[in-house]
Motif scaffolding. Structure first.
Motif, PDB file in Angstrom:
ATOM      1  N   THR A 168      47.805  -9.995  -2.031  1.00 23.69           N
ATOM      2  CA  THR A 168      48.457  -8.925  -2.779  1.00 23.69           C
ATOM      3  C   THR A 168      48.123  -9.016  -4.266  1.00 23.69           C
ATOM      4  N   SER A 169      48.102  -7.873  -4.914  1.00 24.78           N
ATOM      5  CA  SER A 169      47.806  -7.796  -6.345  1.00 24.78           C
ATOM      6  C   SER A 169      49.087  -7.525  -7.128  1.00 24.78           C
ATOM      7  N   ASP A 170      49.169  -8.129  -8.303  1.00 32.51           N
ATOM      8  CA  ASP A 170      50.295  -7.857  -9.193  1.00 32.51           C
ATOM      9  C   ASP A 170      49.841  -7.041 -10.402  1.00 32.51           C
ATOM     10  N   LEU A 171      48.895  -6.160 -10.168  1.00 27.18           N
ATOM     11  CA  LEU A 171      48.401  -5.311 -11.255  1.00 27.18           C
ATOM     12  C   LEU A 171      49.578  -4.575 -11.878  1.00 27.18           C
ATOM     13  N   THR A 172      49.877  -4.908 -13.119  1.00 32.15           N
ATOM     14  CA  THR A 172      51.059  -4.372 -13.783  1.00 32.15           C
ATOM     15  C   THR A 172      50.795  -2.991 -14.357  1.00 32.15           C
ATOM     16  N   PRO A 173      51.829  -2.155 -14.468  1.00 33.24           N
ATOM     17  CA  PRO A 173      51.654  -0.803 -15.029  1.00 33.24           C
ATOM     18  C   PRO A 173      51.515  -0.864 -16.549  1.00 33.24           C
ATOM     19  N   VAL A 174      50.373  -1.321 -17.010  1.00 33.34           N
ATOM     20  CA  VAL A 174      50.155  -1.560 -18.439  1.00 33.34           C
ATOM     21  C   VAL A 174      50.370  -0.299 -19.268  1.00 33.34           C
ATOM     22  N   LYS A 175      49.834   0.816 -18.825  1.00 33.70           N
ATOM     23  CA  LYS A 175      49.961   2.060 -19.586  1.00 33.70           C
ATOM     24  C   LYS A 175      51.427   2.418 -19.797  1.00 33.70           C
ATOM     25  N   GLU A 176      52.226   2.276 -18.743  1.00 30.90           N
ATOM     26  CA  GLU A 176      53.648   2.604 -18.841  1.00 30.90           C
ATOM     27  C   GLU A 176      54.381   1.602 -19.740  1.00 30.90           C
ATOM     28  N   GLN A 177      53.931   0.355 -19.745  1.00 33.92           N
ATOM     29  CA  GLN A 177      54.552  -0.641 -20.614  1.00 33.92           C
ATOM     30  C   GLN A 177      54.273  -0.343 -22.086  1.00 33.92           C
ATOM     31  N   ILE A 178      53.073   0.118 -22.382  1.00 31.43           N
ATOM     32  CA  ILE A 178      52.750   0.488 -23.764  1.00 31.43           C
ATOM     33  C   ILE A 178      53.499   1.759 -24.163  1.00 31.43           C
ATOM     34  N   SER A 179      53.683   2.663 -23.234  1.00 25.73           N
ATOM     35  CA  SER A 179      54.482   3.858 -23.507  1.00 25.73           C
ATOM     36  C   SER A 179      55.919   3.464 -23.822  1.00 25.73           C
ATOM     37  N   LEU A 180      56.418   2.450 -23.118  1.00 25.28           N
ATOM     38  CA  LEU A 180      57.759   1.936 -23.386  1.00 25.28           C
ATOM     39  C   LEU A 180      57.832   1.358 -24.796  1.00 25.28           C
ATOM     40  N   LEU A 181      56.802   0.623 -25.187  1.00 18.61           N
ATOM     41  CA  LEU A 181      56.747   0.061 -26.538  1.00 18.61           C
ATOM     42  C   LEU A 181      56.813   1.181 -27.578  1.00 18.61           C
ATOM     43  N   LYS A 182      56.039   2.228 -27.359  1.00 22.96           N
ATOM     44  CA  LYS A 182      56.005   3.345 -28.310  1.00 22.96           C
ATOM     45  C   LYS A 182      57.351   4.058 -28.365  1.00 22.96           C
ATOM     46  N   LYS A 183      58.025   4.141 -27.217  1.00 20.82           N
ATOM     47  CA  LYS A 183      59.325   4.803 -27.174  1.00 20.82           C
ATOM     48  C   LYS A 183      60.367   4.009 -27.951  1.00 20.82           C
ATOM     49  N   ILE A 184      60.340   2.676 -27.800  1.00 20.18           N
ATOM     50  CA  ILE A 184      61.302   1.818 -28.488  1.00 20.18           C
ATOM     51  C   ILE A 184      60.970   1.706 -29.971  1.00 20.18           C
ATOM     52  N   LEU A 185      59.660   1.655 -30.269  1.00 16.76           N
ATOM     53  CA  LEU A 185      59.201   1.447 -31.650  1.00 16.76           C
ATOM     54  C   LEU A 185      58.252   2.575 -32.062  1.00 16.76           C
ATOM     55  N   PRO A 186      58.768   3.771 -32.282  1.00 16.29           N
ATOM     56  CA  PRO A 186      57.906   4.928 -32.574  1.00 16.29           C
ATOM     57  C   PRO A 186      57.101   4.799 -33.864  1.00 16.29           C
ATOM     58  N   ASP A 187      57.544   3.941 -34.784  1.00 15.09           N
ATOM     59  CA  ASP A 187      56.825   3.799 -36.056  1.00 15.09           C
ATOM     60  C   ASP A 187      55.828   2.632 -36.065  1.00 15.09           C
ATOM     61  N   ALA A 188      55.682   1.966 -34.938  1.00 10.72           N
ATOM     62  CA  ALA A 188      54.771   0.821 -34.872  1.00 10.72           C
ATOM     63  C   ALA A 188      53.331   1.267 -35.119  1.00 10.72           C
ATOM     64  N   LYS A 189      52.618   0.514 -35.928  1.00 13.94           N
ATOM     65  CA  LYS A 189      51.227   0.836 -36.249  1.00 13.94           C
ATOM     66  C   LYS A 189      50.241  -0.170 -35.643  1.00 13.94           C
TER      67      LYS A 189
END
Length: 345
Positions: A168-189
């Motif tokens: 089995t693979s544990d390929l994580t939903p990286v794109k969704e995790q980065i979207s979560l980061l942007k949602k929590i920290l909208p001003d992050a550069k």
């Protein structure tokens, strides 16, 4: 420093492939009522076998388990695998081995399990899987907590393994995790990506993360370690240079997450993690898979091979369904950082 966290379940919309990445410590007790495996100073483990109830046919299977290192995600995969065997009611003995994050020890343990002529071997995490796959071409080998078995040269392809390895693979939903980061920290550069350069699974995730970060209009900077001793120094070097930190399902980083979170939280750097255990150890949040369920899925594959005679060479690498993905937020860490996460509920 271990933080308490509040787990918030969230069903993922749409289908997506899921995602994480050796003898010196005691392996986790992964069989009900079973003794734990002990290890010697020479980093070779004595088999501590535990037996499940006998099946109708009376056949008893020998199963070897090599886990790269002890941390929450890999431990959960191990437990899920054993539970699937127990639920199937097969009769087995299991030899639990933990390589304590030492890759040469993975080779030693892999040779031992092969020499023991086990009926099946479970390898947890990419370095462990590569060690076992390199030690035998005859014994069925199931892998779990491996991001991309094909890219790690474990199988010919994920759809058609073609040899004695699947899992089995544990390929994580990286794109969704980065979207979560942007949602929590909208001003992050600027976002630092922290991973171990010795883990191929982490390099795959880091590349995916960089693409996702840049797609969100932010700048990605790689920060790598070669071993756990470098974690504190590398995280400290990020202070004043990044607005946030992303740590994928990297075994070295996961095992040293207490250090990562200590330095990051003290310096106001939010950490978005690859999996739940890393959040529980002080990270801010993740959107990831359930490693117990991943291990359970691998255990079901083992039952098909041992009990039903399934051909492992034709058994595709499997992924958890989308509804096994969940949001986890460490509210204590959020308070330390002064971040409002109420909108994520």
């Amino acid at each position: 420093m271990k933080k308490t966290s509040k787990v918030l379940s969230l069903v993922v919309a749409g289908a997506m492939m899921m995602s994480l990445t050796a003898c010196g410590s005691k392996a986790p007790d992964t069989t009900t009522g079973a003794p734990e495996t002990t290890t010697s100073e020479a980093k070779t483990s004595e088999a501590a076998e535990s037996t499940a109830d006998k099946t109708a046919d009376g056949k008893q299977y020998k199963i070897g388990v090599l886990q790269l290192v002890q941390h929450a995600a890999l431990d959960a995969s191990n437990k899920g695998f054993i539970q699937a065997l127990d639920d199937a009611g097969i009769n087995y003995t299991v030899d639990q081995q933990n390589a304590s994050g030492d890759q040469p020890t993975c080779q030693t343990i892999a040779s031992k399990l092969v020499n023991d002529k086990d009926d099946l071997i479970l390898a947890i995490a990419t370095p462990a899987a590569q060690a076992v796959a390199g030690a035998t071409s005859d014994i069925p080998v199931l892998v779990t907590a491996v991001t991309d078995p094909a890219s790690s040269d474990l199988v010919e392809s994920n759809d058609n393994p073609g040899g004695n390895v699947s899992g089995t693979s544990d390929l994580t939903p990286v794109k969704e995790q980065i979207s979560l980061l942007k949602k929590i920290l909208p001003d992050a550069k600027t976002v630092g990506i922290l991973y171990c350069s010795a883990e191929s699974n982490s390099e795959i995730q880091a590349k995916m993360a960089k693409e996702a970060i840049e797609a969100e209009g932010m700048t990605a900077v790689d920060y790598t370690v070669s071993n756990s001793n470098e974690i504190q120094t590398v995280v400290t070097s990020m202070v004043g240079k990044v607005n946030a930190l992303y740590a994928p399902t990297d075994n070295t980083i996961a095992a040293g997450m207490a250090t990562v979170s200590m330095v990051a939280n003290e310096n106001g750097i939010p950490v978005i993690c690859g999996e739940e255990g890393m959040v529980n150890a002080g990270g801010l949040a993740t959107y990831g898979i359930d490693y117990y369920e991943l291990g359970y899925l691998t255990g079901q594959q083992a039952v098909k091979i041992l009990k039903d005679g399934a051909d492992i060479s034709k058994m595709p690498i499997e992924y958890l369904p989308a509804d096994k993905c969940k949001l986890t937020v460490n509210e204590e860490t959020a308070k330390i950082l002064g971040i409002d996460v109420s909108g994520l509920k």
